[in-house]
Write a protein that holds these residues in place. Structure first.
Motif, PDB file in Angstrom:
ATOM      1  N   ARG A  33       1.072  -1.566   0.432  1.00 65.19           N
ATOM      2  CA  ARG A  33       0.064  -0.169   0.351  1.00 65.19           C
ATOM      3  C   ARG A  33       1.184   1.400  -0.185  1.00 65.19           C
ATOM      4  NH1 ARG A  33      -3.688   2.837   3.426  1.00 65.19           N
ATOM      5  NH2 ARG A  33      -5.769   2.974   1.929  1.00 65.19           N
ATOM      6  N   ILE A  34       1.100   1.513  -1.167  1.00 67.14           N
ATOM      7  CA  ILE A  34       1.757   2.786  -1.228  1.00 67.14           C
ATOM      8  C   ILE A  34       1.185   4.135  -1.833  1.00 67.14           C
ATOM      9  CG2 ILE A  34       3.730   1.144  -1.610  1.00 67.14           C
ATOM     10  CD1 ILE A  34       4.323   2.009  -4.456  1.00 67.14           C
ATOM     11  N   PRO A  35       1.489   5.371  -1.499  1.00 66.02           N
ATOM     12  CA  PRO A  35       0.983   6.794  -2.453  1.00 66.02           C
ATOM     13  C   PRO A  35       1.923   6.923  -3.449  1.00 66.02           C
ATOM     14  CG  PRO A  35       2.939   7.309  -0.315  1.00 66.02           C
ATOM     15  CD  PRO A  35       2.313   6.016  -0.881  1.00 66.02           C
ATOM     16  N   LEU A  36       0.730   7.145  -5.395  1.00 68.72           N
ATOM     17  CA  LEU A  36       2.418   7.682  -6.296  1.00 68.72           C
ATOM     18  C   LEU A  36       1.193   8.564  -6.515  1.00 68.72           C
ATOM     19  CD1 LEU A  36       2.709   4.060  -8.067  1.00 68.72           C
ATOM     20  CD2 LEU A  36       4.012   5.601  -7.256  1.00 68.72           C
ATOM     21  N   TRP A  37       1.542   9.163  -7.650  1.00 72.05           N
ATOM     22  CA  TRP A  37       1.161  10.718  -8.188  1.00 72.05           C
ATOM     23  C   TRP A  37       1.420  10.506  -9.000  1.00 72.05           C
ATOM     24  CZ3 TRP A  37       4.651  13.798 -10.127  1.00 72.05           C
ATOM     25  CH2 TRP A  37       5.971  13.939  -9.727  1.00 72.05           C
ATOM     26  N   ALA A  38       0.727  11.622  -9.948  1.00 77.34           N
ATOM     27  CA  ALA A  38       0.794  11.967 -11.838  1.00 77.34           C
ATOM     28  C   ALA A  38       1.073  12.997 -11.453  1.00 77.34           C
ATOM     29  CB  ALA A  38       0.209  10.780 -12.562  1.00 77.34           C
ATOM     30  N   GLU A  39       1.423  14.180 -12.287  1.00 72.56           N
ATOM     31  CA  GLU A  39       0.912  14.948 -12.815  1.00 72.56           C
ATOM     32  C   GLU A  39      -0.344  15.440 -13.425  1.00 72.56           C
ATOM     33  OE1 GLU A  39       2.969  14.373 -14.475  1.00 72.56           O
ATOM     34  OE2 GLU A  39       5.209  15.042 -14.604  1.00 72.56           O
TER      35      GLU A  39
END
Length: 230
Positions: A33-39
């Motif tokens: 369970r990890i946080p990921l981001w994208a523009e």
């Protein structure tokens, strides 16, 4: 798969409207369970930036669903690497390559995306994946004392899109491998072959206008070939 994409897009619209933000503890062993981001918006030079037919959140959804399987596979199956240190006396240039130990395959369909929120022009969400019993046993083998822990940081061009992320990850592996063996091998080897497994939460950011990826790994050395060997 298409239903999950639509669900994530709907969640993004809702989250942007209410400013949703959650703070929860990441996990990596049994249930990743990890946080990921994208523009939220594509870099102006990318083809995606020229697509005016897509929905408002199509770009970040597509990016998240590309980055997530790449990193999850690095955490579940790991990556092979081949490293040749530079050697000016022999006229040898540094060479490094990495590849999947095995593809994530259909298991990528089991990755889920939840609780998205928007902040500073980025869409972030929780990426979740439950390891199978075999995957858990594999992680336990990697986590044994026989596998040293190494870490590295790499950079990639934002204008390269997803390739910028993979380039940064590749450089992180190279820096980790190079730093580990530099202090342990007196004479430069001709080639080092091995494997790495991401051991905990990946860190992806932007530093000085470039993607920055910082990773910790378990290391397995398969072969160290010296110049005296034929």
């Amino acid at each position: 798969m298409e239903r999950r994409i639509q669900k994530l897009t709907v969640c993004l619209v809702f989250s942007a409207a209410v400013g949703l933000c959650t703070a929860q503890t990441p996990s990596v062993v049994e249930h990743i369970r990890i946080p990921l981001w994208a523009e939220a918006d594509a870099y102006p030079g990318l083809a995606e930036a020229q697509d005016t037919a897509g929905g408002i959140y199509d770009y970040p959804v597509k990016r998240l669903k590309t980055i997530a399987p790449f990193l999850i596979n690095g955490m579940v199956n790991g990556w092979n690497f081949v490293y040749t240190p530079s050697d000016k006396l022999r006229g040898v240039e540094e060479y490094f390559e990495f590849s999947d130990i095995q593809p994530l395959g259909g298991a990528a369909d089991d990755i889920s995306y939840s609780s998205p929120w928007m902040q500073d022009g980025k869409i972030t969400c929780w990426v979740e994946f439950t390891r199978t019993p075999q995957m858990i046993r594999n992680y336990g083998l990697w986590a044994s004392i026989s596998h040293p822990v190494i870490s590295g940081k790499g950079y990639g061009k934002i204008e390269d899109g997803f390739d910028g992320i993979t380039d940064a990850a590749k450089e992180a592996v190279k820096e980790a491998v190079r730093g580990y063996f530099r202090g342990r091998i007196k004479n430069k080897p001709k080639e080092i072959d091995g494997k790495v497994l991401i051991r905990n939460q990946p860190a992806i950011g932007i530093d000085a206008g470039r993607y920055m990826v910082q990773l910790d790994f378990f290391l397995e050395t398969d072969r160290i070939l010296s110049y005296s060997q034929y």
